[in-house]
Design an enzyme around this catalytic site. Sequence first.
Site: not given
Length: 283
Positions: A204, A244
């Site tokens: 991210k 995840r």
Amino acid sequence: MGVVNVTPDSFSDGGRWFDTTTAVKRGLDLVAQGADLVDVGGESTRPGATRVDEAEELKRVIPVVRGLASEGVTVSVDTMRASVAERSLEAGAALVNDVSGGLADPAMIPVVAAAGAPFVVMHWRGFLEGGNVRGVYADVVTEVVDELHARVRDVIEGGISPDRVIVDPGLGFSKDAGHDLALLARLDRLLGLGHPVLVAASRKRFLGRVLADPGAPPPPARERDAATAAVSALAAQAGAWAVRVHEVRATADAVRVTRAIERARTAHPTPSAPGAHGAEGAR
Ligand code: PMM
């Protein structure tokens, strides 16, 4: 949790697993690398992404869910649509991961409740259009915990069993790098909600910000896997239920080492107080 995005446009791995055969093979590879479950999504949630229509999402997701489930893989479906969740559960998915926590589609909670499936409730403040106007916080940790708490209450009132609810801070969703880091620093507060916590930090934007040299642009998404593995180890140590990630190997290793150190810690407790064990303890 390994990620298979069956999309042409996800920010981190868009287009790479866009046909059914490649996507199923990718899911199996992630299991071979150590994933316990595989998250299949057919709609990019990156800021500014246009929504795919329902028929297209079903076409992308269902064959991949069916293909992986038929190979014995535990599949979660990453969707905001009740119809996609329902058809995925029928095709063998074990879990529903909804980045809107059931807010995007009012039919989602009844569908998941009827199936008795586990449900990931992510912290979400709505679709992002233009600037990140919803990402304003006075105290990000308290606000995210409080909003998740309210959302979990609604989900349970909607019929999903409390022991089926998983929570997720929603890193990068209406949040900047500072917000994401604060939430990771205080995972204990999220754990305090009393539900398993899923952390999805993989590749991210905040990792790009942390890794960028001063004045230089952030490294591209695919060069953030080592940083992702570091976050995975820290999240596992803090008590996360799952992480995840797009590349499983490094994270699976990181989590294994974390667990081994935890076992060693249990086997070698700190003496409670000097002198507590006589001369031995005082040493
Ligand atoms: N982030 C993305 C997609 N799905 N699901 C959960 N539960 N939590 C997240 O933070 C999350 C998610 C966006 O990342 P990707 O499209 O690169 O996989």
